[in-house]
Design a protein around this motif. Structure first.
Motif, mmCIF file in Angstrom:
data_model
loop_
_atom_site.group_PDB
_atom_site.id
_atom_site.type_symbol
_atom_site.label_atom_id
_atom_site.label_comp_id
_atom_site.label_asym_id
_atom_site.label_seq_id
_atom_site.Cartn_x
_atom_site.Cartn_y
_atom_site.Cartn_z
ATOM 1 N N VAL A 1 0.850 -1.188 0.000
ATOM 2 C CA VAL A 1 0.000 0.000 0.000
ATOM 3 C C VAL A 1 0.889 1.243 0.000
ATOM 4 O O VAL A 1 1.730 1.403 0.899
ATOM 5 N N LYS A 2 0.676 2.095 -0.981
ATOM 6 C CA LYS A 2 1.441 3.340 -1.061
ATOM 7 C C LYS A 2 0.729 4.450 -0.288
ATOM 8 O O LYS A 2 -0.426 4.302 0.129
ATOM 9 N N GLU A 3 1.412 5.545 -0.124
ATOM 10 C CA GLU A 3 0.850 6.714 0.531
ATOM 11 C C GLU A 3 -0.421 7.160 -0.196
ATOM 12 O O GLU A 3 -0.447 7.276 -1.422
ATOM 13 N N GLY A 4 -1.486 7.393 0.562
ATOM 14 C CA GLY A 4 -2.734 7.899 0.014
ATOM 15 C C GLY A 4 -3.660 6.853 -0.562
ATOM 16 O O GLY A 4 -4.753 7.187 -1.028
ATOM 17 N N LEU B 1 12.582 -0.587 0.303
ATOM 18 C CA LEU B 1 12.417 -1.144 1.644
ATOM 19 C C LEU B 1 11.392 -2.274 1.647
ATOM 20 O O LEU B 1 11.563 -3.287 2.332
ATOM 21 N N TYR B 2 10.326 -2.104 0.876
ATOM 22 C CA TYR B 2 9.319 -3.160 0.775
ATOM 23 C C TYR B 2 9.905 -4.403 0.100
ATOM 24 O O TYR B 2 9.679 -5.535 0.548
ATOM 25 N N ARG C 1 11.919 -10.085 0.325
ATOM 26 C CA ARG C 1 13.038 -11.032 0.191
ATOM 27 C C ARG C 1 13.332 -11.739 1.507
ATOM 28 O O ARG C 1 13.831 -12.871 1.523
ATOM 29 N N GLY C 2 13.013 -11.088 2.617
ATOM 30 C CA GLY C 2 13.236 -11.707 3.912
ATOM 31 C C GLY C 2 12.197 -12.750 4.274
ATOM 32 O O GLY C 2 12.441 -13.623 5.120
ATOM 33 N N ILE D 1 -0.310 -6.200 9.699
ATOM 34 C CA ILE D 1 -0.058 -4.946 8.987
ATOM 35 C C ILE D 1 1.243 -4.343 9.485
ATOM 36 O O ILE D 1 1.468 -4.220 10.701
ATOM 37 N N VAL D 2 2.099 -3.970 8.543
ATOM 38 C CA VAL D 2 3.420 -3.444 8.849
ATOM 39 C C VAL D 2 3.495 -1.990 8.383
ATOM 40 O O VAL D 2 3.154 -1.676 7.243
ATOM 41 N N TYR D 3 3.950 -1.116 9.277
ATOM 42 C CA TYR D 3 4.121 0.306 8.939
ATOM 43 C C TYR D 3 5.580 0.705 9.173
ATOM 44 O O TYR D 3 6.077 0.620 10.304
#
Length: 231
Positions: A3-6, A22-23, A28-29, A121-123
């Motif tokens: 999910v992108k900003e907005g 970063l995503y 990959r992890g 959910i990850v922020y």
């Protein structure tokens, strides 16, 4: 789910193709990439004809295989606002892992489905840590190891998210009432194979079929040839 900003509409989110570095590092992890066309193991419903993408994140150990439906890597159909070919997979998943760069919290009702029993959910935070939210339906018992409100560093994030997703999936499926655990399922399948191809034969016949008869004349001929060679 990226999910992108907005972004707070499922039709917009399902069309995401470009991803932040970063995503991608987070994905990959979770597991290593497999080639969907040639992978001999579990595919989680992904199409070897590549209609659902070329690669997918995959994890396996001695007792399990996990495939992640990473929808931003699936091809986007420009003529389909709902991206049905993507939602067919993610909409039927028990667990959603959402990586949100939105400044507002992600709603677990964003992608409509009768499934999606649990959300992780990850922020990403400005200080380099990652905030976690956990949502589960009322009939889903508490699972872990991640809990709502935790913050993690980048190294631990994919490992604990993966394990939490596995545990959530197990809890939901085990409590569904129609789910059979893997080992009893395999045992039943083996019993069916044995029952289908079993042949009733006397023990003597089985042993005789395993022992190759040796022709005495052939053995004598070989001895004569050896004697001639000595001479």
């Amino acid at each position: 789910i990226y999910v992108k900003e907005g972004q707070d509409n499922q039709n917009v989110i399902l069309k995401n193709e470009n991803k932040s570095d970063l995503y991608e590092e987070f994905v990959r992890g979770l597991g290593w990439p497999i080639d969907i066309a040639s992978h001999p193991g579990y595919l989680g419903g992904l199409d070897p004809k590549l209609t659902t993408g070329v690669t997918a994140p995959y994890y396996a150990n001695s007792i399990m295989e996990v495939v992640f439906h990473e929808i931003s890597s699936m091809p986007t159909n420009p003529n389909d606002d709902q991206q049905i070919h993507k939602k067919r997979h993610v909409g039927n998943d028990i667990v959603h892992i959402v990586y949100s760069e939105h400044s507002h919290d992600y709603s677990p009702y964003t992608i409509t489905s009768q499934f999606n029993d649990a959300h992780i959910i990850v922020y990403p935070l400005p200080n380099g840590l990652f905030r976690i939210q956990i949502y589960r339906k009322e009939n889903v018992q508490l699972f872990g190891p991640l809990l709502h409100g935790m913050c993690l560093n980048k190294k631990l994030l994919p490992i604990l998210v993966r394990q939490t997703a596995i545990m959530a999936n197990r809890y939901v499926r085990y409590n569904s009432g129609v789910y059979t655990r893997p080992f009893p399922t395999r045992r039943k399948a083996l019993d069916e194979i044995v029952g289908r191809f079993k042949i009733q034969r006397p023990y003597e016949d089985i042993i005789s079929s395993l022992i190759v008869d040796v022709d005495p004349s052939a053995s004598k001929s070989n001895n004569n040839n050896n004697n001639n060679d000595d001479e």
